[in-house]
Write an enzyme that holds these catalytic residues in place. Structure first.
Site, PDB file in Angstrom:
ATOM      1  CD  GLU A 102      -8.372   1.659  -1.306  1.00  0.00           C
ATOM      2  OE1 GLU A 102      -7.623   1.747  -2.280  1.00  0.00           O
ATOM      3  OE2 GLU A 102      -9.497   1.256  -0.881  1.00  0.00           O
ATOM      4  CG  HIS A 144      -7.842   6.036  -0.267  1.00  0.00           C
ATOM      5  ND1 HIS A 144      -8.440   5.411  -0.287  1.00  0.00           N
ATOM      6  CD2 HIS A 144      -7.794   6.752   0.867  1.00  0.00           C
ATOM      7  CE1 HIS A 144      -8.524   4.037   1.428  1.00  0.00           C
ATOM      8  NE2 HIS A 144      -8.309   5.510   1.968  1.00  0.00           N
ATOM      9  CG  HIS A 156      -7.886  -1.121  -5.603  1.00  0.00           C
ATOM     10  ND1 HIS A 156      -8.872  -1.080  -6.296  1.00  0.00           N
ATOM     11  CD2 HIS A 156      -7.819   0.463  -5.211  1.00  0.00           C
ATOM     12  CE1 HIS A 156      -9.145  -0.338  -6.090  1.00  0.00           C
ATOM     13  NE2 HIS A 156      -9.029   0.974  -5.880  1.00  0.00           N
ATOM     14  CG  HIS A 179     -12.790  -0.637  -4.102  1.00  0.00           C
ATOM     15  ND1 HIS A 179     -11.853  -0.850  -3.123  1.00  0.00           N
ATOM     16  CD2 HIS A 179     -12.721   0.857  -4.467  1.00  0.00           C
ATOM     17  CE1 HIS A 179     -11.168   0.301  -3.034  1.00  0.00           C
ATOM     18  NE2 HIS A 179     -11.858   1.086  -3.935  1.00  0.00           N
ATOM     19  CD  GLU A 184     -10.792   2.626  -7.825  1.00  0.00           C
ATOM     20  OE1 GLU A 184      -9.408   3.622  -6.966  1.00  0.00           O
ATOM     21  OE2 GLU A 184     -11.574   2.410  -6.557  1.00  0.00           O
TER      22      GLU A 184
HETATM   23 ZN   LIG Z   1      -9.342   2.954  -5.263  1.00  0.00          ZN
END
Ligand SMILES: [Zn+2]
Length: 275
Positions: free
Chosen positions: A10, A59, A103, A115, A134
């Site tokens: 992302e 991912h 991201h 997210h 993350e």
């Molecule tokens: Zn991710």
């Protein structure tokens, strides 16, 4: 010198929509853009003297990169069901970690495609009281193995989230988030150039960079979308309910904390996916 690359998607320049990263619509374009950025990071690492590169495709179904097109004869970890998920393959034999095309967290104020692992289940995650994405969660694994995270690429929110936990990290910002689905991106060629330079520079500064150092024990607070998810999370050992939709887990071992975080994520997925 051995470099571990954990790749998301992302945070790639030009990417602004789920259709570009999840196997429909413009996914083929998205994965090409990612491939180029990963190769740019590898090129920079090679320039700085890296002898061995391991790429962990992390991912979605974790098979986005084209093995034969990876530069530097990098080996590739891909495919789903990896016990250490986005950090599978890292151990103490590595000298540095790169986080590519990352991201912002779901709790970020302005971050493209934000997210934290699962956008349909996790509403917020905190480590030692601070909201994290993350990058910081994955940094728990790097801390366990004593390997510094030296490079992160993505949008401006990604940089802002990483810097407090990975002091001195080289952050290459390839786009500025306008909203969750709009961003101002560098041209992909410009993005790749900056990533290559950033990777090289990061490894040249390796001696100055230390592994992540969360204070122990580490406290992981999670807030979920629904109460059922918080209840289900307590099925994992050590996880305690703190509120209707919130849980807490406190552990001395950052690796074990990360593993249980992943287990919770996999468990609540069954509710998130309507089961
Ligand atoms: Zn991710």
């Amino acid at each position: 010198m051995k470099v571990f690359l954990s790749t998301d998607i992302e945070g790639t320049a030009g990417i602004v929509d789920w259709g570009q990263v999840l196997g429909s619509g413009e996914y083929e374009m998205g994965r090409r853009l990612l491939q180029d950025e990963v190769n740019a990071a590898i090129d920079g690492a090679l320039e700085a003297g890296a002898a061995e590169l391991v790429v962990n495709d992390s991912h979605w179904t974790m098979q986005n990169l084209l093995p034969a097109e990876l530069h530097g004869r990098a080996s590739l970890i891909s495919g789903k069901h990896k016990p250490l998920y986005m950090m599978e393959g890292l151990d103490g034999s590595f000298d540095a970690v790169f986080m590519i095309a990352y991201h912002g967290a779901i709790s970020a104020e302005r971050a493209i495609l934000s997210h934290t692992y699962n956008p349909f289940a996790i509403y917020e995650a905190r480590l030692n009281g601070r909201p994290v994405g993350e990058s910081a969660l994955n940094a728990l694994v790097a801390q366990h193995h004593g390997v510094p995270v030296v490079l992160i690429t993505g949008d401006d929110a990604t940089r802002d989230e990483a810097e407090p936990f990975m002091p001195g990290i080289e952050a290459v910002v390839v786009k500025r988030s306008i909203t969750r689905f709009a961003a101002h991106s560098l041209h992909p060629e410009e993005a790749c150039e900056r990533i290559r330079d950033g990777a090289q520079h990061a490894l040249e500064r390796l001696a100055e960079l230390a592994p992540p150092a969360f204070d122990l024990p580490v406290t992981l607070d999670m807030t979920f979308l629904t109460a059922d998810m918080a209840e289900m999370a307590t099925w994992v050992e050590g996880v305690e309910r703190t509120d209707t939709r919130s849980t807490r887990l406190v552990l001395d071992d950052p690796l074990e904390l990360y593993k249980r975080f992943c287990t919770v994520g996999i468990l609540v997925r069954s509710i998130a996916e309507g089961g």
